[in-house]
Every structure is written in C-alpha cells, then in structure tokens.
Scaffold this active site. Structure first.
Site, PDB file in Angstrom:
ATOM      1  N   LYS A  42       0.782  -1.117  -0.805  1.00 26.11           N
ATOM      2  CA  LYS A  42      -0.161   0.478  -0.182  1.00 26.11           C
ATOM      3  C   LYS A  42       0.745   0.681   0.068  1.00 26.11           C
ATOM      4  O   LYS A  42       1.561   1.294   1.324  1.00 26.11           O
ATOM      5  CB  LYS A  42      -0.494  -0.239   1.045  1.00 26.11           C
ATOM      6  N   PHE A  61      -1.661  -0.306 -10.495  1.00 30.17           N
ATOM      7  CA  PHE A  61      -2.197  -2.047  -9.915  1.00 30.17           C
ATOM      8  C   PHE A  61      -3.893  -2.007 -10.416  1.00 30.17           C
ATOM      9  O   PHE A  61      -4.042  -3.462  -9.925  1.00 30.17           O
ATOM     10  CB  PHE A  61      -2.257  -1.496  -7.987  1.00 30.17           C
TER      11      PHE A  61
HETATM   12  P1  ATP Z   1      -5.890   5.606   2.616  1.00 31.65           P
HETATM   13  O1  ATP Z   1      -6.561   7.385   3.843  1.00 31.65           O
HETATM   14  O2  ATP Z   1      -5.836   4.709   4.242  1.00 31.65           O
HETATM   15  O3  ATP Z   1      -4.837   6.037   1.736  1.00 31.65           O
HETATM   16  P2  ATP Z   1      -8.310   5.901   0.674  1.00 31.65           P
HETATM   17  O4  ATP Z   1      -9.907   6.261   2.045  1.00 31.65           O
HETATM   18  O5  ATP Z   1      -7.916   7.181   0.367  1.00 31.65           O
HETATM   19  O6  ATP Z   1      -7.536   5.698   2.604  1.00 31.65           O
HETATM   20  P3  ATP Z   1      -8.544   3.120   0.323  1.00 31.65           P
HETATM   21  O7  ATP Z   1      -9.527   2.474  -0.373  1.00 31.65           O
HETATM   22  O8  ATP Z   1      -9.419   2.906   2.291  1.00 31.65           O
HETATM   23  O9  ATP Z   1      -9.087   4.329   0.354  1.00 31.65           O
HETATM   24  O10 ATP Z   1      -7.006   2.799   0.464  1.00 31.65           O
HETATM   25  C1  ATP Z   1      -6.370   2.081  -0.623  1.00 31.65           C
HETATM   26  C2  ATP Z   1      -5.438   3.902  -0.770  1.00 31.65           C
HETATM   27  O11 ATP Z   1      -4.457   3.154  -1.094  1.00 31.65           O
HETATM   28  C3  ATP Z   1      -5.706   4.124  -2.081  1.00 31.65           C
HETATM   29  O12 ATP Z   1      -7.251   4.688  -2.424  1.00 31.65           O
HETATM   30  C4  ATP Z   1      -4.625   4.881  -3.355  1.00 31.65           C
HETATM   31  O13 ATP Z   1      -4.667   5.662  -3.097  1.00 31.65           O
HETATM   32  C5  ATP Z   1      -4.252   3.478  -1.931  1.00 31.65           C
HETATM   33  N1  ATP Z   1      -2.752   2.926  -2.525  1.00 31.65           N
HETATM   34  C6  ATP Z   1      -1.591   1.880  -2.726  1.00 31.65           C
HETATM   35  N2  ATP Z   1      -1.034   1.441  -2.848  1.00 31.65           N
HETATM   36  C7  ATP Z   1      -2.397   0.083  -3.592  1.00 31.65           C
HETATM   37  C8  ATP Z   1      -3.004  -1.088  -4.227  1.00 31.65           C
HETATM   38  N3  ATP Z   1      -1.774  -1.366  -4.656  1.00 31.65           N
HETATM   39  N4  ATP Z   1      -3.810  -0.512  -4.448  1.00 31.65           N
HETATM   40  C9  ATP Z   1      -4.603   0.003  -3.779  1.00 31.65           C
HETATM   41  N5  ATP Z   1      -4.705   0.950  -3.789  1.00 31.65           N
HETATM   42  C10 ATP Z   1      -3.220   1.866  -3.167  1.00 31.65           C
END
Ligand code: ATP
Length: 554
Positions: free
Chosen positions: A249, A339
């Site tokens: 991530k 990804f």
């Molecule tokens: P966070 O603040 O934890 O990034 P979020 O609410 O923006 O969360 P989520 O869907 O909960 O989004 O978490 C996934 C986020 O992580 C994605 O929005 C993306 O920006 C990021 N990310 C980083 N690496 C990856 C990956 N390998 N696959 C998907 N998302 C990824």
C-alpha cells in the site's frame, strides 16, 4: 428555461430536509425540463457549472465579486462586507442589497439557465490582459438581470456554496421516477460517467436501453473503487479468502490514468484532472504503455539522488500547482505504480476477475524503473509469507499492504469488502483548541475548523486543524463551549482561551513547518471531548509517537 423556475424549485428544496419530499419536488420539476436543457439544469441545481471531474473552476476572487455586487446594487463595498459578516452568506447579502434597489428598477429580459451557465463557464476561460474587467462585466450582467432571489443563487453558485441537500441518491431516485428508469442502472451509469448531467440526458432520451449501453470512455473518469480496513493480516485473509494477492500500500497519490493514442490524462481519487501537474508521469505512460487503456495507479514521490521514497505530503505540494511545475518535479519526481485496469483498447475489463486484469497488466506494461512499474505484489495464502511482505512494505516507507480477492470485479464507486488494507494503528492524542473559524453556508453560525495544540515547557504549540469527525450536534456543543472563551476575532477567525481538550485520532504524524510544534497531524478527527483533562499532551509525546512510526516502518 427561465432561471426563476429553477430558483423557485431550489427554494422549495431548501424548505425541507425530508428526502422523500425532495425526491418528489425534483421528480415533478425534471418532468417539465426540455431535453436539450436538462444537462445545464442538472449542473446548476447541484451548484456546479462544470462536471465533478472537470479541471475547470470558476475561480473568482471575493474582492471582484463584491465589486460586481456593488456595481449591480449601488451598495458600497464596505457595507457589503459588513452585511456578509453578519449573514455569513454572500448570496443572502446580495439578495438584501438588490432588494433595496430593485423596487425602483425594471428588468428588461428574464434570466435563463442557458445565460447563467454560459456566463459562468466563460469566467474560467479568460486569461491575460483585461481579464478582470471582462469577468466583472459578465457577473454584473447576470446580477443586473436577476431578481434578488435569483441573484442569491447565482452568487452561491459562483462561490461553490449552493448546497441544497440533494445528494447523489436523491438525484438518482428522481431521475428514475421522472423518466421511468431503473435505479440500479442509473447508479451504475453514474459510477462509470461521474456526471449526472450526461446520465440525465440518457435517461430522458434513451431510457433503460441507453443506460445499459453506457460504457467507460476515454477522458471521462470513473468513480474509483475503495477498500475496507482490517487490523491484522489474519483478519485480512478471513475477509478476502486464500490465496489472495497482497500488494504494497504505497504512500502516494491515487491516479486514474487514461491513455488514448498519444493523449494521456491523469485524475485523482476525487476525479480532479491533474495531468498538467505531473508531466513526468505523462511521459512515463507514453513510454511504458503502447495500447489505449484506463488504469488505476498510485503515484509515489521519491528522492531522485537517494532513490528513496518520500511521504505523500511531498507530492501533495504538486497538486493544484500552476507555476514552478518543473522545479518541483525535479525536487520530487513521481514513479507510477500500476495496480488495476478498467479498459483496454475497446474491451471493458472492470467487470472481469482481478486475476485476469493482473494478467493483462503484466502483458501491456513495459516497466521502466522509477518511472512506471507494476505494484510490488505476491500471491499467497500463507500467513508467515504475508507478514514478511507486510514488514517489507513498512521497511520501504510504505503505509502497509492491500489484500485483494483474485476472482472479483472492479466495482466503480463502491467501498468493497473483498479488498482490504492493513496498516499500523496510531495512538490518539489529547489536544487543546486554541482557535477556530466561523463556518460557511449552513454552518455560518457554528465554529468549525479548530486549531489544535500540544504543550512544551508551558507553551502551547500548534499541531493541526480539525474540521471532520463532528456531528451537527457536536458542532453546536463545541460552539456553545467555545463562544464564551473567545479572546479575539479577525474576519472569520477567532482565538479562544485554551480550556477545551479533545481526544483526536489521525492517520499519521508528519514533520511540518506550518505549525509551531514542527509537526502536523494527517486527517485529524474528533474522538471525544476530554472533560476530565485540563492539560493537552506534550510535544515530547508527539515526538515519541512520530519516532515510533519510523520504527514500525524501519
Ligand atoms: P487511505 O487514506 O488509507 O489511503 P482511502 O480512503 O484514500 O484510504 P482506501 O480505499 O481506503 O482509500 O485505501 C486504498 C488507498 O490506498 C487507495 O485510495 C490508493 O490511493 C492507495 N493505494 C496504495 N497502494 C495501493 C494498491 N496497491 N492498491 C490499491 N490502492 C492503493
């Protein structure tokens, strides 16, 4: 359509908070709108003049707006500002100012929705010499033609504060009823097109058949799929199944990349168009991908000399930049980690299993180190292997891991449970509120955006601003508590005696020159009021947590 008809409908919407009533008002109204005007009407009633994802903004300085109101109403700027402070709503102030004048003036032509949208869209397109006068001319023209009530909504639209409480779900339901369409099809179409002004026209002209045929199109961003959270790798496996794909991530910026021929477009998670801000990413895509496609990626900033990653806040500086783009790019270039894929050439991929999407990505992407790469990933069902991969991600300064089911589709606009993130949890902090800002629009009478501070050697040191995590009830409560503590007021900003302590959750502690503590909280949110405490946490505790973050990662 006469703008007064739209304004009248918005007024009726404002009088209710009941969703069913809103849907019925909107349904009856939409039935009356001509098909060729539906698109502009939908935009205007949602307080926009461009689609959600457009990079175009009206962008008018308050000073210019006040000048236009003054020109149209005859009221001087100082009076307008005074009234604005009182009402907390420049729209209302404009209505009052114009009401005084309008009794004695006759309007020649009635304002139409086309006129409003045309003038407001044109505002964003001027550049160079004479821009200010041209903008002033367009706004004044609208205000002079508008009734006081209409002017209120025009001003709110310009400021981006026209919120009548019709959410996405209400529009979907009203379109379904007005044009006899299937709700689920409308929602699906919206998640693919992210623009109700287009979806509405499809509903009106082609009905369910047209909605079924909606596909992804290059240049129009898709609502991204989001993931849920789990505390441990084991819980992650329980949720998504074994084996699954586990990926880094990355601590970066989500980028949806559209490539069609030699044209590349980049959109953020909120679907803002950031193509011009990341020229190196555009180049990398052209080098690394030869076919037309829509991919989902994370852009990660790095130190070009040390070849080490930088935290998200470093590239966030590059968003919304118009100048010094190259300089910032050289300082913190971005590598693109791909990804997911949603469309390849003319074939939709979002509805295929993830394992197939991964296969296609491997085929079409020519990796160029530190420019464009596939995500670092493993496929496993083994906990030990997964834990080691998680540690590896943290040791490379990334946030944690994503665990994703291999059989499932990409669901635009959903927070799915068959893909999850695992990242270390942060301890909460108890902080004191030292200041706040009066809110806008519906929140005009509430204090919002609270300045937080920790303590060191008897001195309070700023550490961030908190505006989320509060319910309406809590906004009222906190305003009531803070009002008697106000020591000074400047514009919308107030300083307060530091007597209220709040427990605050956050995503991360970052180093920051913005606040006097030298640290800033990423995404601070209210957990609860600490009536039992009268001292905030120390800067030393903040430092301790900051260092342990490093240890978790290192
Ligand atoms: P966070 O603040 O934890 O990034 P979020 O609410 O923006 O969360 P989520 O869907 O909960 O989004 O978490 C996934 C986020 O992580 C994605 O929005 C993306 O920006 C990021 N990310 C980083 N690496 C990856 C990956 N390998 N696959 C998907 N998302 C990824």
């Amino acid at each position: 359509m006469k703008y007064s008809e739209l304004a009248g409908m918005i007024e009726s919407l404002e009088r209710t908070t009941k969703r069913l009533e809103m849907t019925s008002i909107l349904t009856n109204f939409l039935k009356k709108v001509r098909k060729d005007e539906l698109s502009e009407v939908i935009l205007l009633l949602t307080g926009r003049v461009f689609p959600e994802y457009s990079s175009e903004v009206i962008g008018i300085a308050n000073k210019l707006l006040i000048k236009a109101i003054s020109r149209a109403s005859g009221m001087n700027a100082a009076e307008i500002i005074k009234s604005w402070k009182k009402t907390g709503d420049l729209g209302l102030t404009t209505k009052k100012a114009l009401s005084k004048k309008k009794q004695s003036t006759l309007r020649h032509e009635e304002l139409t929705t086309s006129k409003v949208i045309n003038n407001l869209q044109t505002l964003s397109r001027f550049a160079g010499k004479g821009t200010i006068d041209k903008k002033l001319g367009l706004i004044s023209e609208l205000l002079m033609q508008a009734s006081p009530e209409e002017a209120k909504y025009v001003i709110r639209t310009i400021l981006g504060t026209l919120r009548v409480g019709v959410g996405s779900g209400t529009i979907r339901d009203a379109l379904a009823q007005a044009f006899n369409c299937d709700k689920k099809l409308i929602e699906k179409a919206y998640n693919l097109l992210t623009d109700y002004s287009i979806v509405a026209v499809i509903c009106a002209k082609q009905g369910n058949k047209g909605l079924k045929n909606v596909s992804l199109s290059y240049g129009s961003p898709v609502k991204v799929m989001l993931y849920q959270k789990e505390k441990t790798i084991k819980n992650g496996f329980d949720r998504v199944g074994r084996p699954c794909v586990i990926q880094f991530k990355y601590d970066g910026l989500r980028l949806q990349v559209h490539k069609k021929g030699s044209k590349v477009m980049l959109f953020t998670r909120r679907l803002d168009n950031v193509t011009n801000m990341f020229p190196e990413v555009v180049e990398a895509v052209k080098k690394g991908i030869k076919v037309d496609c829509i991919t989902d990626c994370e852009g990660v900033g790095y130190n070009p000399k040390l070849k080490s990653y930088k935290p998200f806040q470093e590239i966030s500086k590059r968003i919304k930049r118009k100048y010094r783009i190259k300089e910032l790019m050289n300082e913190t270039p971005v590598v693109l980690y791909v990804f997911d894929i949603l469309k390849c050439i003319d074939e939709n991929y979002f509805n295929k299993p993830y394992k197939e999407r991964i296969k296609v990505l491997k085929k079409i992407i020519k990796q160029v180190p530190w420019k464009i790469e596939l995500v670092d990933q493993i496929i496993t069902g083994d906990e030990k292997e997964a834990e080691n991969f998680y540690k590896k991600a943290l040791s490379k300064d990334q946030e944690g891991v994503m665990m994703k089911n291999l059989e499932m589709p990409y669901k635009p606009g959903s927070r799915i449970g068959y893909g999850i993130k695992v990242k270390p949890l942060m301890e909460s902090l108890d902080l004191t509120i030292t200041g706040a800002e009066w809110g806008q629009g519906r929140r005009a009478n509430w204090l919002s955006s609270f300045i937080l501070a920790c303590k060191s050697n008897g001195k309070l040191l700023g550490i961030g601003k908190m505006g989320t995590g509060l319910s309406d009830k809590q906004f009222v409560e906190i305003t009531k508590k803070l009002k008697p503590l106000i020591t000074s007021e400047k514009g919308k900003t107030v300083k307060v005696k530091p007597l209220i302590i709040v427990e605050v959750g956050y995503e991360e502690i970052q180093k920051s020159p913005t606040y006097s503590s030298g640290y800033a909280l990423r995404f601070p949110r209210l957990i609860r009021f600490r009536q039992d405490k009268d001292e905030p946490d120390s800067k030393e505790r903040v430092e301790g947590i900051y260092k342990s973050q490093g240890k978790i990662k290192g």
